[in-house]
Every structure is written in structure tokens, then in C-alpha cells.
Design a protein around this motif. Structure first.
Motif, short mmCIF file in Angstrom:
data_model
loop_
_atom_site.label_atom_id
_atom_site.label_comp_id
_atom_site.label_asym_id
_atom_site.label_seq_id
_atom_site.Cartn_x
_atom_site.Cartn_y
_atom_site.Cartn_z
N ASP A 5 0.87 -1.28 0.05
CA ASP A 5 -0.06 0.04 -0.05
C ASP A 5 0.72 1.20 0.07
O ASP A 5 1.43 1.57 1.07
N ASP B 266 -1.49 -0.48 -12.05
CA ASP B 266 -2.08 -1.59 -11.49
C ASP B 266 -2.73 -0.92 -9.89
O ASP B 266 -2.83 0.20 -9.85
N ASP B 267 -2.97 -1.85 -9.01
CA ASP B 267 -3.58 -1.26 -7.71
C ASP B 267 -2.76 -0.46 -6.95
O ASP B 267 -3.33 0.50 -6.31
N SER B 268 -1.54 -0.49 -7.09
CA SER B 268 -0.47 0.21 -6.36
C SER B 268 -0.01 1.15 -7.46
O SER B 268 -0.18 2.64 -7.07
N ARG C 129 -12.57 5.01 -9.11
CA ARG C 129 -11.92 4.33 -8.28
C ARG C 129 -12.69 2.79 -7.85
O ARG C 129 -12.06 1.79 -7.87
N LYS D 53 -11.76 -1.06 -8.46
CA LYS D 53 -11.60 -2.02 -7.19
C LYS D 53 -12.73 -3.29 -7.56
O LYS D 53 -12.23 -4.48 -7.16
N THR E 238 -10.82 -5.43 -9.89
CA THR E 238 -9.70 -6.08 -9.31
C THR E 238 -9.92 -7.06 -8.25
O THR E 238 -9.23 -8.19 -7.96
N GLU F 88 -4.28 -11.33 -3.04
CA GLU F 88 -3.91 -10.18 -2.78
C GLU F 88 -2.47 -9.82 -3.00
O GLU F 88 -2.25 -8.61 -3.52
#
Ligand SMILES: [Zn+2]
Length: 687
Positions: free
Chosen positions: A256, A532-534, A553, A557, A560, A580
Motif C-alpha cells: 500500500d 495496477d492497484d499500487s 476508483r 476496485k 480487481t 491480494e
């Protein structure tokens, strides 16, 4: 060696750190699989296919099954596949260059040839290394013996950064997430011998076995170095590491970028972690007190508690062990073999050590990487390959841009930001424009441990000197001889080292379909890391900035989340995949594959692709991709990766993304009832 910066690699292929160790017996010759391209202009290794499997049921095994069955894992490897075979080839080429340097009659002191040649000679001088035992660490161990107070301890923790031991936390410089044009000092959690906190804390019986072996290993290392009451010291070290593990954040938490972004001034972290003498820490490190990015504040607070409450005798034993463990590969066989026995045999399941010359090349790669890289590139990388790959990258970027235009779920505002970020991606191919200057590094042919210490100090000073100063956009975070690639969110760049640009990833003589499936998917994968998510939480300038609307957002999410569930549904060795932990890489694989396919179509410019070897262009794209990822694993290695590797095991890197891409269904006529079939509504499309 530390992973100094936040980067996202294409593949976690090679043992990253202390895994390489010397041995007294002469090395057993290891057969090296050949990796010459097959004599086919499709670029496909048809002999490796398993025609008893249908691609509609298992694309990976159809393209790789016979190769997997016929290719044993060599005794000195924990896994074996395309990337490692390429790496072995590159090491052989580098060895020739290094040996040639070491045999040059005229090597002026301070020249590249002297440094390269003497580093190698020092590593190979086993007679001297044997005669020295653990004596090269005498001064360092004495320094630890002198630690009497928490202030001494803080100073030593600072000092340990200079040796790249960095316990129990590590310091390095990195572009500031809040202002990516400037380097900031970063403190990040560290302090464990085993690969992850789970190895200390999990109730799984497998890990209890590792813990027992770990305590034995610590005891033997300490006893070997003449530490008294080694058994009780080992018990206390294991207890201390367990407490450190307990304070550590999980790998998922560490992904994160917002929670790990905690800029603090000296008074801030003095208040956060009272009882730790920060000024003594910086004194030991040889750097001024400074503003810091603290990745895991609760961890630093916990360490400060341990510094106050754990007896200094325990800390001394802990630090001695870590110094011995870090330098064991460069000590006599007694230490090197012990380390191999625990780190490689027990933790990774590897039966035999690699030949000493390979360990030498690996060590040189970590310590004087760009010196060797320059020699490697001059001998083995030409401008034609660079030009061809740049053309591929151009088509990939164009395809990604079109994909952003076609995203039906994204608002115009977010889309515009996404396109701007894409336009700002820097592309690095082959090797750096400017090579690192090693002129102040002293290398000797009779002092292996000294060479390693001076190389660590050299690297440390490089980081100290640049902190607070402007970011060097030309820096490479991998050497050109590395068989891997990366995306760096802080510099918004994709990098493809020279050693990666070979078959089966890239073959200048093959039909384009396999090149788009191979290196094309790799390029797409790295570009996708920007989203990507990060990576999506950084903007085009590398700053951590939320450029997403709340609605976009939420939609991202949702998509993903579906991908997390898809991967978490699979098990390996009776353990579920961690959807995850692997989300960023899975997004990279899925979107990379989708966009590479699109780029392949762009490259055809409307012309039909020929049928070669009985496969259409679209089929060859997917088969070329699948053959890149063929790889066998030992169980211990696979188990470790399930906990530590952000990449999924290779068969899932092929089959799961393919099963989400409509073009795969068309290419192989996949129908309901086939094992790879997913109903259209369940296919995840992100970019
Ligand atoms: Zn990746």
C-alpha cells in the motif's frame, strides 16, 4: 543486497540475496540446457509441446508439457525455466569476459580490468579463504562486543547500514513519493533471517520445522565463530527475531503506497520511537540527521521498545549472527556450507551448491554490476536489437493508448489523466546511457571480505551523498545483464535490460507473433504496472497523487476484486494462492497480454498473418507467451513463493489471464465445457 527502491519486476527469478555460498569440494559440472532458438521461423519450440493436452483445457501444458516432463531441475537449482536458463547462458558469457580481464598481463591499478579481474581472483582464491576462517570479520565482531548501552546499539544499527547488513531496519535513499524530483532517506522494516514473518508466526507445522532448523543454524554459526554458550544465544536470537516478526507489516500491507508514506522530521520520529538514540544512529551511518520517509511507523516504534527492553547481550549475539550470515559466502567452507545448508537446502530444497565461478559472477553482479554490464553489452548487445525492441514498444504504447480510449467504465476526467501518464513513460532498453563511476572503489585480489565491505560502503555513500538532491533520471535499477525487467512508479519508467532481449522472449529472426507474445507481453506487463492497484496511485511525474474520481476508483476496485477472487480460488501444494499479494502482478500479466495482442494486430496493418507450423498468427501469439513461462519448481521453493513472491506460479501467469481474454477464445475456438472456459460475464478486463 537490499532492494533499494520501490520497483516492480517482471519475474522474481533469481535468488536475490545471500543465497550463494562457497564450498570446499570441487564443483560438480552441471549440464546446462541449451537455449538456442529452434530451427523454425515460427519461433515455437514444437518439441516441447504436449499434444495429448488440448490448449482449450490447459494452454500452458499444451505449449510446455513435454519440455516440463523432460527437463529435470538441476541439483543446484530450486526451480528451472526459461529465465534461469537464459541467466546461466549470460553468466557463461560474462565468465569469459571476467577471466579474460583477470588474465590480462597489464592491468593498471584502478582500471576496470584490474577491478573486475581482481574481484574474481579474490572470490576464486579458496586456499586463502580457507586459511582465514572467520578472521576477516574479527574487527567487525569486536565492534559488536563493545556495544554496552542502547546508545551504542543505535550507533551500531546506523553503522550496519554501511555493510549492507542493515539490521533490524534498513535505510536507503529513494525519490520522494511527495516530490519525485528529489531523493529522500527511507527507513524500512528488516531484521529477519527467514523469508517472511509467516515463517516465525504461522501455526502451520511446516514452518515449525523451519524454526527448529533455524535455531540449529544460528547455534552452529555462532559456535563456529567461537561465541560462547552458542545454544542459549541461538534460543534468544530466535526469540528476538520472532518479536521483530511480530512487529513487521505483512507483504500485502507493504504493497500500500499510501500507508507506507509517512514523511517525518527528526522531532516527529523522536516522538514516535522514544528511547532510540536517533542522533547516534546517524552518527554511526555517517550521515546528517534528516527528514525520513518511515515506511512502517509501528514497526520502528516496536524496535525502539526492543532496544530499551531486550538485554544488550541478546542484541550483541543477534548482530554477530547477522554479520556472520551476511558474509558467510565469502568465508571458509565451514561457514559457507552452513549457510548453504540452511538458506538453500532447508528453505529452498536445493540439494547442491552452484559451481564457485557462478557464485563469483553473482556476487560481482551485485557488487560491481555496471562494471561487468559495460563489458557484457560491448560484447553481446547490438543496436539492431535495440531498434527492433523500440519499434515493439512503440506499438505497445499505441495499443495501450487505444485501450484507454476504449474503456467503457472510465470517466473522461480519469481517462485524460491516464493518457497523460502514458505519454510521460520513459523507456529504457538495453543499457544505461551513462555508466556508474566506480573510480573511488578499491578492489584487491587478496581480500574478498574487504572487497564486499568496500563495495557496500561505496553503495552506501552513493545513497548518502544524493539524499536531498535531485533525482538522476538516467539511473538503472537493474544491471544490463539481468534477465528481468521493471517498472518504477517513482520515475514512471519501464526498463528492459539487454540480457532479457533473447529467445524465447525475443528473436529477431522469428515471425512477429511470438515476439509480441513474448517480449511484447513483457512490455505490456511493465506498462500495466503504471496502472495496477499500487501504480495507479502515482501520477505521470512519479508523485503519489490521487487522480481518480471516486466512481472510477470504485469501478476499478470492483474489477480487481474479481481478479483477486479468481486467483485465490486456485491451490498449489494444498495452499491457496494469495490473490491480494499477487494482484499487482496479475493485473500486469492480464493487461500486458491483452495490450500485446492488440499491438500485434496493429503491427499487421490489416494484412492477414501467415499460418506457420500449423498455427495461425493469433495462436502463435498465445503459444509464444506460454513457452516463455515454462518452469519446474521444487516444493520448498514453491511454498516459499506462495508466501513471498508477488508473482503467481508460472502456469497461472499463462492460463488465468488467457482465460479472461476474448481473443484466446477466438484463436482456439474455446467452448463451454472446455476447462479454460469462462462465461463472458465472468471474464475480467481491466485495461
Ligand atoms: Zn511485474
Amino acid at each position: 543486497m537490499f532492494n533499494r527502491l520501490v520497483i516492480v519486476a517482471f519475474a522474481a527469478v533469481l535468488a536475490a540475496c545471500a543465497g550463494s555460498t562457497p564450498k570446499s569440494a570441487p564443483p560438480v559440472p552441471v549440464p546446462t540446457a541449451t537455449l538456442a532458438p529452434p530451427p523454425l521461423n515460427s519461433g515455437l519450440d514444437l518439441a516441447g509441446f504436449d499434444r495429448s493436452v488440448r490448449p482449450q483445457d490447459d494452454l500452458y501444458r499444451f505449449a510446455a508439457g513435454t519440455w516440463l516432463a523432460k527437463t529435470p531441475i538441476p541439483a543446484d537449482r530450486s526451480s528451472y525455466g526459461s529465465f534461469i536458463i537464459l541467466d546461466e547462458q549470460v553468466q557463461e558469457e560474462i565468465k569469459q569476459l571476467i577471466v579474460a580481464a583477470s588474465e590480462k598481463p597489464n592491468r593498471p591499478l584502478g582500471s576496470d580490468a584490474q577491478k573486475v579481474g581482481d574481484f574474481y581472483l579474490a572470490y576464486m582464491d579458496t586456499a586463502r579463504i580457507e586459511s582465514l576462517g572467520s578472521r576477516p570479520l574479527k574487527d567487525e565482531l569486536a565492534r559488536i562486543d563493545a556495544i554496552a548501552t542502547p546508545r551504542d546499539l543505535a550507533r551500531y544499527i546506523g553503522h550496519s547500514q554501511r555493510l549492507a547488513v542493515g539490521q533490524p531496519f534498513k535505510w536507503f535513499s529513494s525519490p520522494d513519493k511527495a516530490n519525485s524530483t528529489v531523493y529522500v532517506g527511507v527507513l524500512s522494516q528488516n531484521g529477519l533471517t527467514m523469508p517472511d514473518r509467516d515463517y516465525y508466526l504461522s501455526s502451520d507445522a511446516k514452518y515449525a520445522q523451519f524454526r527448529a532448523k533455524f535455531a540449529e543454524y544460528v547455534e552452529q554459526m555462532l559456535a563456529g565463530a567461537g561465541v560462547r554458550e552458542a545454544k542459549s544465544a541461538a534460543t534468544r536470537i530466535a526469540a528476538l527475531e520472532t518479536r521483530i516478526a511480530d512487529y513487521q507489516w505483512t507483504k500485502v500491507q507493504n504493497r500500500d503506497p499510501v500507508k507506507t508514506h509517512n514523511p517525518m522530521t527528526l522531532p516527529d520520529y523522536q516522538k514516535l520511537a522514544p528511547g532510540f538514540d536517533w542522533l547516534a544512529f546517524f552518527e554511526g551511518m555517517g550521515a546528517p540527521a534528516q527528514r525520513l520517509e518511515i515506511n512502517q511507523p509501528s514497526f520502528i516504534k516496536g524496535i525502539a521498545q526492543l532496544v530499551k527492553t531486550v538485554p544488550m547481550s541478546d542484541w550483541r549475539a543477534y548482530l554477530k549472527f547477522h554479520v556472520l550470515d551476511s558474509f558467510a559466502p565469502a568465508l571458509s567452507a565451514q561457514f559457507a556450507d552452513l549457510q548453504f545448508g540452511f538458506r538453500e537446502k532447508t528453505l529452498n530444497g536445493v540439494p547442491e551448491q552452484r559451481p564457485r565461478w557462478r557464485r563469483a559472477v553473482e556476487s560481482m553482479d551485485r557488487n560491481i554490476g555496471e562494471l561487468i554490464g559495460r563489458m557484457f553489452v560491448e560484447a553481446h548487445f547490438g543496436p539492431e536489437a535495440k531498434a527492433r525492441v523500440l519499434e515493439l514498444v512503440g506499438n505497445l504504447l499505441e495499443a495501450f493508448d487505444r485501450s484507454i480510449d476504449e474503456l467503457e467504465w472510465m470517466s473522461a476526467a480519469t481517462r485524460a489523466e491516464a493518457k497523460e501518464k502514458l505519454s510521460k513513460i520513459t523507456v529504457k532498453i538495453g543499457y544505461p546511457d551513462k555508466w556508474r563511476d566506480y573510480s573511488t572503489l578499491n578492489v584487491r585480489s587478496d581480500d574478498l571480505v574487504g572487497n564486499l565491505m568496500r563495495a557496500s560502503e561505496f553503495e552506501h555513500q552513493r545513497h548518502v551523498a544524493r539524499t536531498g538532491g535531485p533525482v538522476d533520471k538516467g539511473e538503472w535499477l537493474m544491471t544490463p545483464q539481468t534477465v528481468n525487467a521493471y517498472y518504477s512508479p517513482l520515475t514512471n519508467e519501464i526498463t528492459f535490460p539487454a540480457a532479457l532481449l533473447r529467445w524465447p522472449l525475443f528473436d529477431a529472426d522469428a515471425d512477429p507473433a511470438v515476439n509480441y507474445g513474448g517480449i511484447g507481453s513483457g512490455i505490456g506487463h511493465e506498462i500495466s504496472h503504471a496502472y495496477d492497484d499500487s501504480g495507479r496511485q502515482y501520477d505521470g511525474d512519479g508523485n503519489l497523487r490521487d487522480w481518480w474520481t471516486a466512481d472510477d476508483r470504485a469501478k476499478f476496485k470492483q474489477r480487481t476484486g474479481a481478479l483477486v477472487r479468481q486467483f485465490s480460488d486456485y491451490t498449489v501444494l494444498e495452499h491457496p494462492l494469495n490473490g491480494e499479494l499477487t494482484l499487482g502482478e496479475n493485473i500486469g500479466d492480464l493487461s500486458g497480454m491483452a495490450v500485446a495482442y492488440k499491438a500485434y494486430k496493429i503491427s499487421l496493418r490489416g494484412k492477414p498473418a501467415p499460418v506457420i507450423d500449423g498455427f495461425t498468427g493469433d495462436q502463435r501469439f498465445f503459444l509464444g507467451l506460454a513457452q516463455v513461462w515454462r518452469r519446474n519448481y521444487r516444493d520448498a521453493e514453491l511454498l516459499k513463493r506462495l508466501v513471498t513472491d508477488p508473482h503467481s506460479p508460472n502456469e497461472f501467469r499463462v492460463n488465468v489471464p488467457s482465460s479472461n481474454i476474448d481473443a484466446f477464445y477466438d484463436a482456439f475456438d474455446v467452448k463451454p465445457g472446455d476447462r479454460m472456459y469462462r462465461p463472458p460475464a465472468e471474464r475480467v478486463k481491466i485495461w
